[in-house]
Design a protein around this motif. Structure first.
Motif, PDB file in Angstrom:
ATOM      1  N   TRP A 156     -97.750 -54.558   0.265  1.00  0.00           N
ATOM      2  CA  TRP A 156     -97.697 -53.559   1.329  1.00  0.00           C
ATOM      3  C   TRP A 156     -98.699 -53.861   2.428  1.00  0.00           C
ATOM      4  CZ3 TRP A 156     -93.861 -50.624   2.469  1.00  0.00           C
ATOM      5  CH2 TRP A 156     -92.949 -50.299   1.489  1.00  0.00           C
ATOM      6  N   GLY A 157     -99.837 -54.436   2.093  1.00  0.00           N
ATOM      7  CA  GLY A 157    -100.797 -54.828   3.119  1.00  0.00           C
ATOM      8  C   GLY A 157    -100.222 -55.854   4.068  1.00  0.00           C
ATOM      9  N   LYS A 158     -99.545 -56.857   3.514  1.00  0.00           N
ATOM     10  CA  LYS A 158     -98.916 -57.879   4.355  1.00  0.00           C
ATOM     11  C   LYS A 158     -97.768 -57.282   5.164  1.00  0.00           C
ATOM     12  CE  LYS A 158    -100.098 -61.732   1.356  1.00  0.00           C
ATOM     13  NZ  LYS A 158     -99.565 -62.743   0.434  1.00  0.00           N
ATOM     14  N   GLY A 159     -97.034 -56.357   4.583  1.00  0.00           N
ATOM     15  CA  GLY A 159     -95.942 -55.703   5.301  1.00  0.00           C
ATOM     16  C   GLY A 159     -96.442 -54.877   6.471  1.00  0.00           C
ATOM     17  N   PHE A 160     -97.505 -54.105   6.247  1.00  0.00           N
ATOM     18  CA  PHE A 160     -98.084 -53.308   7.337  1.00  0.00           C
ATOM     19  C   PHE A 160     -98.671 -54.209   8.417  1.00  0.00           C
ATOM     20  CE2 PHE A 160     -98.614 -49.641   4.230  1.00  0.00           C
ATOM     21  CZ  PHE A 160     -97.593 -48.907   4.804  1.00  0.00           C
ATOM     22  N   LEU A 161     -99.258 -55.321   8.017  1.00  0.00           N
ATOM     23  CA  LEU A 161     -99.812 -56.258   8.997  1.00  0.00           C
ATOM     24  C   LEU A 161     -98.700 -56.839   9.868  1.00  0.00           C
ATOM     25  CD1 LEU A 161    -102.336 -57.671  10.029  1.00  0.00           C
ATOM     26  CD2 LEU A 161    -101.940 -59.453   8.319  1.00  0.00           C
ATOM     27  N   LEU A 162     -97.596 -57.218   9.254  1.00  0.00           N
ATOM     28  CA  LEU A 162     -96.460 -57.740  10.007  1.00  0.00           C
ATOM     29  C   LEU A 162     -95.897 -56.675  10.949  1.00  0.00           C
ATOM     30  CD1 LEU A 162     -94.455 -60.032  10.514  1.00  0.00           C
ATOM     31  CD2 LEU A 162     -93.092 -59.122   8.632  1.00  0.00           C
ATOM     32  N   ALA A 163     -95.790 -55.444  10.471  1.00  0.00           N
ATOM     33  CA  ALA A 163     -95.291 -54.358  11.321  1.00  0.00           C
ATOM     34  C   ALA A 163     -96.228 -54.096  12.492  1.00  0.00           C
ATOM     35  CB  ALA A 163     -95.106 -53.092  10.486  1.00  0.00           C
ATOM     36  N   ALA A 164     -97.535 -54.190  12.279  1.00  0.00           N
ATOM     37  CA  ALA A 164     -98.496 -53.994  13.361  1.00  0.00           C
ATOM     38  C   ALA A 164     -98.358 -55.085  14.418  1.00  0.00           C
ATOM     39  CB  ALA A 164     -99.918 -53.968  12.811  1.00  0.00           C
ATOM     40  N   ILE A 165     -98.157 -56.304  13.981  1.00  0.00           N
ATOM     41  CA  ILE A 165     -97.981 -57.413  14.923  1.00  0.00           C
ATOM     42  C   ILE A 165     -96.713 -57.218  15.738  1.00  0.00           C
ATOM     43  CG2 ILE A 165     -97.504 -59.894  15.077  1.00  0.00           C
ATOM     44  CD1 ILE A 165     -99.405 -60.210  12.638  1.00  0.00           C
ATOM     45  N   VAL A 171    -106.659 -51.513   4.790  1.00  0.00           N
ATOM     46  CA  VAL A 171    -106.971 -50.717   3.598  1.00  0.00           C
ATOM     47  C   VAL A 171    -106.264 -51.282   2.376  1.00  0.00           C
ATOM     48  CG1 VAL A 171    -106.596 -48.460   2.527  1.00  0.00           C
ATOM     49  CG2 VAL A 171    -107.524 -48.599   4.827  1.00  0.00           C
ATOM     50  N   PHE A 172    -104.974 -51.572   2.483  1.00  0.00           N
ATOM     51  CA  PHE A 172    -104.236 -52.095   1.337  1.00  0.00           C
ATOM     52  C   PHE A 172    -104.733 -53.481   0.934  1.00  0.00           C
ATOM     53  CE2 PHE A 172    -101.175 -48.709   1.953  1.00  0.00           C
ATOM     54  CZ  PHE A 172    -100.716 -48.494   0.668  1.00  0.00           C
ATOM     55  N   LEU A 173    -105.013 -54.342   1.904  1.00  0.00           N
ATOM     56  CA  LEU A 173    -105.509 -55.679   1.565  1.00  0.00           C
ATOM     57  C   LEU A 173    -106.894 -55.620   0.931  1.00  0.00           C
ATOM     58  CD1 LEU A 173    -104.225 -57.679   4.644  1.00  0.00           C
ATOM     59  CD2 LEU A 173    -103.381 -57.802   2.302  1.00  0.00           C
ATOM     60  N   MET A 174    -107.738 -54.712   1.390  1.00  0.00           N
ATOM     61  CA  MET A 174    -109.065 -54.563   0.782  1.00  0.00           C
ATOM     62  C   MET A 174    -108.969 -54.010  -0.635  1.00  0.00           C
ATOM     63  SD  MET A 174    -111.300 -55.812   2.735  1.00  0.00           S
ATOM     64  CE  MET A 174    -112.760 -55.205   1.941  1.00  0.00           C
ATOM     65  N   MET A 175    -108.044 -53.073  -0.865  1.00  0.00           N
ATOM     66  CA  MET A 175    -107.858 -52.566  -2.235  1.00  0.00           C
ATOM     67  C   MET A 175    -107.411 -53.690  -3.159  1.00  0.00           C
ATOM     68  SD  MET A 175    -106.290 -48.704  -2.111  1.00  0.00           S
ATOM     69  CE  MET A 175    -104.760 -49.169  -1.362  1.00  0.00           C
ATOM     70  N   GLY A 176    -106.482 -54.521  -2.688  1.00  0.00           N
ATOM     71  CA  GLY A 176    -106.045 -55.656  -3.494  1.00  0.00           C
ATOM     72  C   GLY A 176    -107.168 -56.629  -3.779  1.00  0.00           C
ATOM     73  N   ARG A 177    -108.035 -56.841  -2.797  1.00  0.00           N
ATOM     74  CA  ARG A 177    -109.168 -57.755  -2.996  1.00  0.00           C
ATOM     75  C   ARG A 177    -110.185 -57.174  -3.971  1.00  0.00           C
ATOM     76  NH1 ARG A 177    -111.809 -61.777   1.006  1.00  0.00           N
ATOM     77  NH2 ARG A 177    -109.587 -62.074   1.202  1.00  0.00           N
ATOM     78  N   MET A 178    -110.454 -55.878  -3.861  1.00  0.00           N
ATOM     79  CA  MET A 178    -111.405 -55.247  -4.782  1.00  0.00           C
ATOM     80  C   MET A 178    -110.878 -55.290  -6.212  1.00  0.00           C
ATOM     81  SD  MET A 178    -113.125 -52.051  -2.715  1.00  0.00           S
ATOM     82  CE  MET A 178    -111.695 -51.047  -2.866  1.00  0.00           C
ATOM     83  N   ILE A 179    -109.583 -55.091  -6.379  1.00  0.00           N
ATOM     84  CA  ILE A 179    -108.994 -55.162  -7.723  1.00  0.00           C
ATOM     85  C   ILE A 179    -109.104 -56.586  -8.262  1.00  0.00           C
ATOM     86  CG2 ILE A 179    -106.832 -54.988  -9.007  1.00  0.00           C
ATOM     87  CD1 ILE A 179    -106.073 -52.718  -7.040  1.00  0.00           C
TER      88      ILE A 179
END
Length: 66
Positions: free
Chosen positions: A12-21, A52-60
């Motif tokens: 979802w982090g990558k999806g939101f990033l693509l949508a933002a671009i 936020v989603f990419l940071m959550m994935g990194r923390m996990i």
């Protein structure tokens, strides 16, 4: 196939990033108009969600035992 929580966050982090671009590019291509501000606002919100989603994935990932 079930996604783990880490994979879910990264997906979802990558999806939101693509949508933002895409929203930012659409704002640039639209030119002047009343919707340009909404496109940029939407891009900013999507970018925050992506981070936020990419940071959550990194923390996990960092919390997992090696």
């Amino acid at each position: 196939m079930a996604l783990s929580y880490k994979e879910f966050c990264r997906f979802w982090g990558k999806g939101f990033l693509l949508a933002a671009i895409i929203a930012a590019i659409a704002g640039l291509l639209t030119g002047d108009g009343e919707w340009v501000g909404m496109l940029y606002l939407g891009a900013a919100v999507l970018l925050v969600l992506a981070v936020v989603f990419l940071m959550m994935g990194r923390m996990i990932r960092e919390a997992e035992p090696q």
